[in-house]
Design a protein around this motif. Structure first.
Motif, PDB file in Angstrom:
ATOM      1  N   VAL A   1       0.703  -1.306   0.086  1.00  0.00           N
ATOM      2  CA  VAL A   1       0.031   0.125   0.017  1.00  0.00           C
ATOM      3  C   VAL A   1       0.935   1.264   0.066  1.00  0.00           C
ATOM      4  O   VAL A   1       1.988   1.298   0.517  1.00  0.00           O
TER       5      VAL A   1
ATOM      6  N   LYS B   1      -3.057   6.354   3.170  1.00  0.00           N
ATOM      7  CA  LYS B   1      -4.390   6.753   2.758  1.00  0.00           C
ATOM      8  C   LYS B   1      -5.493   5.715   2.541  1.00  0.00           C
ATOM      9  O   LYS B   1      -6.665   5.927   3.098  1.00  0.00           O
ATOM     10  N   SER B   2      -5.023   4.535   2.096  1.00  0.00           N
ATOM     11  CA  SER B   2      -6.119   3.709   2.055  1.00  0.00           C
ATOM     12  C   SER B   2      -6.524   3.224   3.331  1.00  0.00           C
ATOM     13  O   SER B   2      -7.839   2.950   3.536  1.00  0.00           O
TER      14      SER B   2
ATOM     15  N   ARG C   1      -8.822   5.855   4.824  1.00  0.00           N
ATOM     16  CA  ARG C   1     -10.154   5.681   4.189  1.00  0.00           C
ATOM     17  C   ARG C   1     -11.197   4.488   4.704  1.00  0.00           C
ATOM     18  O   ARG C   1     -12.328   4.814   5.156  1.00  0.00           O
TER      19      ARG C   1
ATOM     20  N   GLN D   1      -0.749  -2.633  -4.561  1.00  0.00           N
ATOM     21  CA  GLN D   1      -0.146  -1.453  -5.078  1.00  0.00           C
ATOM     22  C   GLN D   1       0.921  -1.979  -6.226  1.00  0.00           C
ATOM     23  O   GLN D   1       1.636  -3.005  -5.773  1.00  0.00           O
TER      24      GLN D   1
END
Length: 613
Positions: free
Chosen positions: A315, A331-332, A335, A591
């Motif tokens: 990630v 970030k992932s 969220r 990723q």
């Protein structure tokens, strides 16, 4: 650093006074609001703070750092044996540590939800007009909280630190204001009242431990945040500010209840003078936003560790400070946590309902931490079996007592963090085993690197000018991307570099040990780049100016070859079909290697390969 630690590390435990004592007298416990019961619960709260936080975590567990980094994954790495003869023990310890880590994600969902919701509910005491808007306001605050995470722990800590200090001083002030009216409440520090409470209430008294545990729920997050601030700032903030203010506030609430048992419906807010209620609700709301920070930053830390150790897919991890390495933003994960918190608020609706779901995941993780700490004490610190057994055994009894009381919460919502933990544990183990299986399948299709070099020596193919860098997880076998390109073009580059990124089981690798270069003849070189599990790889940075033979490497002029797998679940021995499909899904959504290793995109070539698992 101590002030910043106050804002990030102690926000969670600092907002427990909003709901901990209230839930201890919840009607479901059948505990009467009597003088003895009030003193008994206060005694339990006081000694829980002393034993679990002051002694277990701050005195002992925080010393079990892995090169400055904390958290259950770092603890697991410390005690995991490296030799083959301990392979079974190694697997079991890793599974234990992974399960404790997975449960922290469940805790990371509930902490922001219950903290913010409990504070916003104080608006109902000002005027009933706010009642229909409690949930919308809570969700709006949560969205705002997760939106500022991208600015980093340092920026957040500088803002939250002074505010948290004011919050703790307010807690202490409110406590003193009420204790003055009933100073005898301080006698509850005597552990006799805790024992008497159990003797009088027996089974119902044991059940209350599930609510008393709410006062120490920030302990595991505190350990996970060790790498952000260091041990001394965390310890100083606790003993100078946090502990005294918490004790004063809990005892102040107890003093209020001795005079007004009806205040048990919300003792925190009702202990304040009427003129102070509105600013207190605002301050509490801001403080609960801060409370969520401890778990959020802890989740970021363990996510990066899990990526580097190969337990979850790659990630994007952003470092938000040039001075402090441990300050990161994912970030992932940010969220996903935000969405989970919003759903929990919609589903449970009140802080009391959330409290029924809170605790089982954290108590389980705390128990795992105690077991792993025992192994650190025996293996790393060379404690005697008696010393380690007595100290850790005592902590484990406390952990299991809290765990048993919280176990009864499973049917009332405790299954939610457990389900999340089990799901993440399955995802972690599937990814780890899947990567191992994928490497084995590809290995069956390739040839040893030594044989390929012999093939080059025999066939003498055309050598294209330039440098080709082949990324590979290991360098015993020929990278599949090279085999494919050679079969199609019948040529290779003039200079071949076989590059492997090695993640060490330490947080950071010294720069002197970062890169290892070996010549294997025929214009070919192996390069090993070593990183710690807390570091984000940056391959061009490490290769820039590297001496390869008679070449001074420019990473922006080389061509990077990466294998791109397309996976298919089959009946072949390996994993269950559903796990193979899950692994294929994880791989497709991970990723890409170009971004993860920060390679120059215009210099990357991906070579596709279809693999049957």
């Amino acid at each position: 650093m101590a002030l910043s630690a106050l804002g990030v590390v102690y926000g969670d435990i600092g907002t427990s006074p909003l709901y901990a004592l209230k839930e201890s007298f919840h009607h479901g416990h059948n505990i009467g609001i009597t003088h003895d019961n009030i003193f008994g619960i206060l005694s339990l709260i006081f000694w829980s703070l002393i034993i679990v936080i002051s002694i277990k975590y701050l005195r002992y567990v925080l010393k079990a750092d892995n090169k400055g980094e904390g958290g259950i994954l770092a603890l697991t790495a410390l005690v995991t044996p490296r030799t083959d003869k301990h392979a079974t023990k190694r697997k079991n310890l890793i599974r234990l540590g992974l399960f404790g880590t997975a449960l922290l994600y469940g805790d990371g969902m509930i902490t922001p939800s219950i903290s913010v919701l409990s504070a916003v509910e104080g608006l109902e005491l000002i005027t009933p007009v706010f009642s229909p808007y409690i949930i919308p306001i809570t969700i709006a605050i949560l969205i705002g909280l997760f939106s500022v995470q991208k600015y980093g722990t340092d920026a957040v800590g500088k803002i939250f630190g002074p505010l948290t200090l004011f919050w703790f001083l307010t807690l202490g002030g409110l406590g003193i204001f009420n204790i003055i009216k009933e100073p005898s409440v301080l006698m509850a520090m005597n552990p006799y009242y805790a024992f008497h409470f159990f003797m009088e209430n027996q089974w119902n008294g044991f059940l209350v431990l599930g609510s008393v545990f709410l006062v120490v729920t920030g302990g595991e997050a505190l350990y996970s945040d060790l790498g952000h601030f260091g041990r001394q700032p965390i310890q100083r903030a606790w003993f100078a500010v946090v502990l005294p203010c918490l004790v004063l506030n809990y005892f102040g609430q107890g003093a209020l209840l001795t005079h007004n048992p009806l205040a048990a419906k919300n003792p925190f807010f009702l202990m304040a003078p009427s003129w102070m209620l509105t600013p207190l609700v605002i301050l509490a709301t801001l403080s609960t936003v801060i409370a969520s920070q401890a778990l959020i930053t802890g989740v970021f830390s363990i996510t990066m560790q899990a990526v580097q150790l190969g337990y979850i897919p790659r990630v994007l991890i952003e470092h938000t400070s040039e001075k402090e390495f441990g300050q990161i933003y994912v970030k992932s994960m940010n969220r996903m946590l935000m969405i989970a918190c919003i759903l929990l608020v919609f589903f449970f609706k009140t802080s009391s309902n959330l409290a029924a779901a809170y605790g089982i995941a954290v108590t389980t993780t705390m128990g795992v931490t105690t077991i792993l700490f025992y192994l650190v004490a025996r293996q790393k610190w060379r404690w005697s079996r008696w010393k380690a057994g007595l100290i850790c055994g005592f902590f484990l009894i406390i952990d299991l007592s809290f765990w048993g009381a919280n176990l009864l919460k499973v049917v009332d919502g405790g299954w939610v963090p457990l389900a999340v933990g089990v799901f993440i544990f399955v995802m972690m183990t599937t990814w780890k085993k899947g990567r191992k299986l994928l490497a084995q399948r590809i290995r069956d299709e390739v040839i040893p690197l030594s044989l390929f070099l012999d093939k080059i020596d025999t066939q003498r193919p055309y050598r294209n000018p330039g440098i080709a860098i082949y990324m590979a997880s290991g360098l015993k076998d020929t990278p599949y991307a090279l085999i494919q390109s050679y079969e199609h073009y019948k040529s290779i580059h003039e200079h071949l570099i076989f590059l492997s990124v090695v993640t060490e089981e330490i947080p950071q690798v010294p720069q002197s040990r970062r890169v290892e270069v070996n010549s294997i003849g025929h214009g070919c070189y192996t390069v090993f780049v070593h990183y710690g599990y807390m570091e984000r790889p940056n391959i061009p940075k490490e290769l820039d100016g590297l001496q390869i033979g008679n070449i001074l490497l420019n990473p922006n002029e080389a061509t990077y070859f990466i294998g791109k797998e397309r996976l298919f679940a089959t009946e072949k021995p390996g994993m269950a079909i559903w796990r193979e499909k899950l692994f294929a899904f994880q791989t497709a959504n991970a990723q890409d290697a170009t971004t993860f290793f920060q390679l120059p995109r215009k210099r990357v070539m991906e070579v596709g390969v279809q693999v049957e698992l």
